[in-house]
Design a protein around this motif. Sequence first.
Motif, mmCIF file in Angstrom:
data_model
loop_
_atom_site.group_PDB
_atom_site.id
_atom_site.type_symbol
_atom_site.label_atom_id
_atom_site.label_comp_id
_atom_site.label_asym_id
_atom_site.label_seq_id
_atom_site.Cartn_x
_atom_site.Cartn_y
_atom_site.Cartn_z
ATOM 1 N N ILE A 181 -21.756 -4.807 -13.454
ATOM 2 C CA ILE A 181 -20.583 -4.033 -13.863
ATOM 3 C C ILE A 181 -19.495 -5.005 -14.306
ATOM 4 N N GLY A 182 -18.870 -4.701 -15.435
ATOM 5 C CA GLY A 182 -17.879 -5.594 -16.021
ATOM 6 C C GLY A 182 -16.498 -5.477 -15.402
ATOM 7 N N GLY A 183 -15.665 -6.465 -15.703
ATOM 8 C CA GLY A 183 -14.326 -6.543 -15.125
ATOM 9 C C GLY A 183 -13.435 -5.366 -15.473
ATOM 10 N N ASN A 184 -13.508 -4.876 -16.728
ATOM 11 C CA ASN A 184 -12.668 -3.745 -17.127
ATOM 12 C C ASN A 184 -13.008 -2.491 -16.333
ATOM 13 N N THR A 185 -14.300 -2.246 -16.167
ATOM 14 C CA THR A 185 -14.720 -1.053 -15.431
ATOM 15 C C THR A 185 -14.330 -1.167 -13.963
ATOM 16 N N ILE A 186 -14.473 -2.357 -13.400
ATOM 17 C CA ILE A 186 -14.027 -2.592 -12.015
ATOM 18 C C ILE A 186 -12.538 -2.274 -11.886
ATOM 19 N N LYS A 187 -11.758 -2.699 -12.876
ATOM 20 C CA LYS A 187 -10.309 -2.456 -12.850
ATOM 21 C C LYS A 187 -9.998 -0.957 -12.835
ATOM 22 N N PHE A 188 -10.674 -0.192 -13.681
ATOM 23 C CA PHE A 188 -10.399 1.248 -13.767
ATOM 24 C C PHE A 188 -10.870 1.987 -12.514
ATOM 25 N N ILE A 189 -11.991 1.571 -11.948
ATOM 26 C CA ILE A 189 -12.454 2.185 -10.696
ATOM 27 C C ILE A 189 -11.468 1.891 -9.573
ATOM 28 N N ASN A 190 -10.997 0.666 -9.514
ATOM 29 C CA ASN A 190 -10.048 0.298 -8.456
ATOM 30 C C ASN A 190 -8.732 1.055 -8.584
ATOM 31 N N ILE A 191 -8.270 1.268 -9.812
ATOM 32 C CA ILE A 191 -7.038 2.045 -10.012
ATOM 33 C C ILE A 191 -7.223 3.446 -9.434
ATOM 34 N N TYR A 192 -8.354 4.074 -9.773
ATOM 35 C CA TYR A 192 -8.628 5.420 -9.251
ATOM 36 C C TYR A 192 -8.783 5.394 -7.732
ATOM 37 N N LYS A 193 -9.581 4.457 -7.249
ATOM 38 C CA LYS A 193 -9.904 4.423 -5.812
ATOM 39 C C LYS A 193 -8.677 4.090 -4.963
ATOM 40 N N ASN A 194 -7.866 3.150 -5.418
ATOM 41 C CA ASN A 194 -6.762 2.652 -4.591
ATOM 42 C C ASN A 194 -5.438 3.377 -4.803
ATOM 43 N N GLU A 195 -5.288 4.053 -5.966
ATOM 44 C CA GLU A 195 -4.008 4.680 -6.261
ATOM 45 C C GLU A 195 -4.068 6.205 -6.344
ATOM 46 N N VAL A 196 -5.260 6.762 -6.556
ATOM 47 C CA VAL A 196 -5.395 8.213 -6.720
ATOM 48 C C VAL A 196 -6.220 8.823 -5.587
ATOM 49 N N ARG A 197 -7.393 8.274 -5.367
ATOM 50 C CA ARG A 197 -8.318 8.859 -4.388
ATOM 51 C C ARG A 197 -7.722 8.885 -2.970
ATOM 52 N N ILE A 198 -6.895 7.892 -2.646
ATOM 53 C CA ILE A 198 -6.332 7.816 -1.293
ATOM 54 C C ILE A 198 -5.398 8.987 -0.986
ATOM 55 N N HIS A 199 -4.953 9.704 -2.027
ATOM 56 C CA HIS A 199 -4.052 10.843 -1.819
ATOM 57 C C HIS A 199 -4.805 12.175 -1.790
ATOM 58 N N ILE A 200 -6.129 12.127 -1.911
ATOM 59 C CA ILE A 200 -6.941 13.356 -1.912
ATOM 60 C C ILE A 200 -7.372 13.674 -0.480
ATOM 61 N N PRO A 201 -7.287 14.949 -0.052
ATOM 62 C CA PRO A 201 -7.755 15.317 1.296
ATOM 63 C C PRO A 201 -9.288 15.327 1.340
ATOM 64 N N VAL A 202 -9.870 14.177 1.624
ATOM 65 C CA VAL A 202 -11.322 14.011 1.539
ATOM 66 C C VAL A 202 -12.028 14.786 2.645
ATOM 67 N N GLN A 203 -13.057 15.565 2.250
ATOM 68 C CA GLN A 203 -13.862 16.307 3.219
ATOM 69 C C GLN A 203 -14.762 15.338 3.993
ATOM 70 N N PRO A 204 -15.068 15.642 5.254
ATOM 71 C CA PRO A 204 -15.846 14.718 6.088
ATOM 72 C C PRO A 204 -17.156 14.252 5.454
ATOM 73 N N LYS A 205 -17.872 15.158 4.781
ATOM 74 C CA LYS A 205 -19.171 14.802 4.196
ATOM 75 C C LYS A 205 -19.031 13.911 2.957
ATOM 76 N N ALA A 206 -17.806 13.775 2.443
ATOM 77 C CA ALA A 206 -17.599 13.037 1.192
ATOM 78 C C ALA A 206 -16.803 11.748 1.385
ATOM 79 N N LYS A 207 -16.668 11.293 2.628
ATOM 80 C CA LYS A 207 -15.822 10.130 2.895
ATOM 81 C C LYS A 207 -16.241 8.886 2.119
ATOM 82 N N ASP A 208 -17.560 8.735 1.890
ATOM 83 C CA ASP A 208 -18.051 7.537 1.199
ATOM 84 C C ASP A 208 -18.347 7.795 -0.273
ATOM 85 N N THR A 209 -18.187 9.050 -0.731
ATOM 86 C CA THR A 209 -18.453 9.378 -2.134
ATOM 87 C C THR A 209 -17.293 8.903 -2.994
#
Length: 298
Positions: A181-209
């Motif tokens: 996986i390339g650096g640009n894609t890593i950057k975009f995934i991290n933006i979503y994971k670290n800045e957006v996903r953390i504010h979502i009320p994650v269901q127990p079965k989806a904690k690692d999704t």
Amino acid sequence: MKWQQAVQDYQDYLRIERGLSANSIKNYSLDLKKLVNWLSVMAINESPLNISEETLQQFIYEIAKTMQPQSQSRIISGLRGFFNYLVFEEYRKTNPLELMESPKITRKLPDTLSTKEIDSLINAIDLSHPQGERNRAILETLYACGLRVSELTGLKISDLFFEEGFIKVSGKGDKERFVPIGGNTIKFINIYKNEVRIHIPVQPKAKDTLFLNRRGNPLTRAMIFTIVKQLAEKAGVRKKVSPHTFRHSFATHLLENGADLRSIQQMLGHESITTTEIYTHVDTTHLTEVINKFHPRK
């Protein structure tokens, strides 16, 4: 041996010995059940151990009236595998389908997107929308890693090995592979994971999704198709675009830029290189350019 017992034993074999997924086993079983139902309707009293080649030919002839060649070929292949199993287990001496030919199938060349069209789809994403960053990360991942849609929806946070530059993908039959996986894609995934996903009320079965809907559940295949279709319409791309189009484009662009077929096969997770070889026929314009550039009698 009765059909019900034979089918159950075969399912156990596929699961334990072959390690196939539940979905693959279900598909093989459906093909066998079509045969069993047809035997019942026709009042043919032949067991898995003594069913004749003639009876099977009659069955294939009947289903050929209502099925496309590709479906016929799949059923013949599935039944041949079942009878190979019976021979392997020494229930039968021969496979009654061994000499039966599958119908010729014209392989449809997959649609691909140009890099300009891919950019236009990604640029059509509204990043001010709550799901904008997620959708950008999804499209970037589909194209950068050549994933199947089911592999994307099943991608887990624990599958991300960004320091090593790889993601772990669970493909068909639950077979795992590592894809660069390339650096640009890593950057975009991290933006979503670290800045957006953390504010979502994650269901127990989806904690690692990794990719979630706004209610904190894993995204469905249908939702990914909808996202891609809407973006294609918004970007004015007139081709028939699906998540799989990004996978085709990934392979085609790699091949056009000099990647070897074996490496592409490994990244796509194709069991046979024959499947990957379809990409050598996708872009005839590229082949013409190769001849013009490299052939001494151009």
